[in-house]
Design an enzyme around this catalytic site. Structure first.
Site: not given
Ligand code: CP
Ligand code: NVA
Length: 315
Positions: A142, A139, A302, A234, A274, A112
């Protein structure tokens, strides 16, 4: 157990939804369903005994990190969680060298990070599969769990009308491409200037031309919500965008999922997010925890979807 034995995806990266063919995505969904059922029945499914994954997180995470770690453990393997600031990445060791070294220890790398180019670079030097656990532009893990959740509820994806409301950012972009690959009817309502990126729109258009999906981007939330089967949102301020908070909150006024938009949607329509949610902004706590929410199934999925992904690329 058709997909438990498939080797077709062994060694593949999962960097963006666009890289996988519809049948490959469906194989992950089918295996995710099977693994969910096996876990529920308490039946062992140790598909990856002795295997390990490294999890590099340069941004915060609750769901992604825990579901990957628990998932690899349930498959009989081990996860090694790495917070980037506690490694030499934070002191200038290159992604290339990190990829070369981790490839000698583990069987897959989950990352990530912010720039998508980091994921591409890591993958280009890694001899083991790299799984994208979120970047600023995508993502895909997700999106996989999201379509699994929708298919679980409706029994199909083709023709299901999925309405996304809000920021056409990473989550929206990957979801749109997944919807396009899988023949859905996708509509996003985004304020001007917050539509999905050009690359995601091009990927979705190309996939839709093959699958028969429809992809529409509008600015009116009511137009998107009308007759929708799913309302998805989101956060309005993603990780790394905190400095833009005031202008974003102003731009997204009117894009919250609320009772009125739910009313406009189909009678069976449910809401998805999400997570993490910012209650009082894109959704209310009442709706997220209410009878028309699929959010908690979605979060659970997930785990199952990523177990399927790991099993397919690591076995
Ligand atoms: N939705 C999601 O990716 O959550 P986290 O940021 O908690 O991993
Ligand atoms: N759009 C959000 C998603 C988190 C899972 C972010 O990037 O923070």
């Amino acid at each position: 157990m058709t997909h438990l034995t498939t080797k077709a995806l062994k060694g593949r990266h999962f960097l963006r939804v666009a890289d996988w063919k519809p049948d490959e995505l469906k194989a992950a969904l089918d295996l995710g369903d099977e693994l969910k059922m096996l876990l529920a029945r308490g039946r062992p499914h140790r598909l990856l005994p002795g295997r390990s994954i490294a999890l590099i997180f340069k941004k915060a995470s609750t769901r992604t990190r825990v579901s990957f770690e628990v998932g690899i453990c349930q498959l009989g393997g081990t996860g090694v969680s790495i917070t980037a600031e506690h490694t030499h990445l934070a002191r200038g060791e290159t992604l290339k060298d990190t990829a070369c070294v981790l490839s000698r220890y583990v069987d897959a790398i989950v990352i990530r990070t912010g720039p998508h180019s980091d994921v591409d670079e890591l993958a280009s030097y890694s001899s083991v599969p790299v799984l994208n656990a979120l970047t600023d532009s995508s993502h895909p893990c997700q999106a996989l769990a999201d379509v699994m959740t929708i298919r679980e509820r409706y029994g199909r994806l083709e023709g299901v009308r999925l309405a996304f409301l809000g920021d056409g950012n990473n989550v929206c972009a990957s979801l749109m491409v997944a919807a396009a690959k899988l023949g859905m009817s996708f509509i996003a309502a985004c304020p001007p200037g917050y539509e999905p990126a050009k690359q995601a729109l091009a990927d979705a258009a190309e996939a839709a031309a093959e699958s028969g999906a429809t992809i529409e981007i509008v600015s009116d939330p009511e137009q998107a919500a009308a007759a929708a089967d799913v309302l998805y949102t989101d956060v309005w301020v993603s990780m790394g965008e905190e400095d833009e908070r005031d202008e974003r909150l102003a731009a997204f006024q009117g894009y919250s999922i609320n009772e009125h938009l739910l009313e406009l949607a189909g009678p069976e329509a449910f809401v998805m997010h999400c997570l993490p949610a910012h209650y009082g902004e894109e959704i209310s706590e009442e709706i997220a925890h209410g009878p028309r929410s699929a959010i908690w199934d979605q979060a659970e999925n997930r785990l199952h979807a990523q177990k399927a992904l790991m099993a397919l690329v690591m076995r």
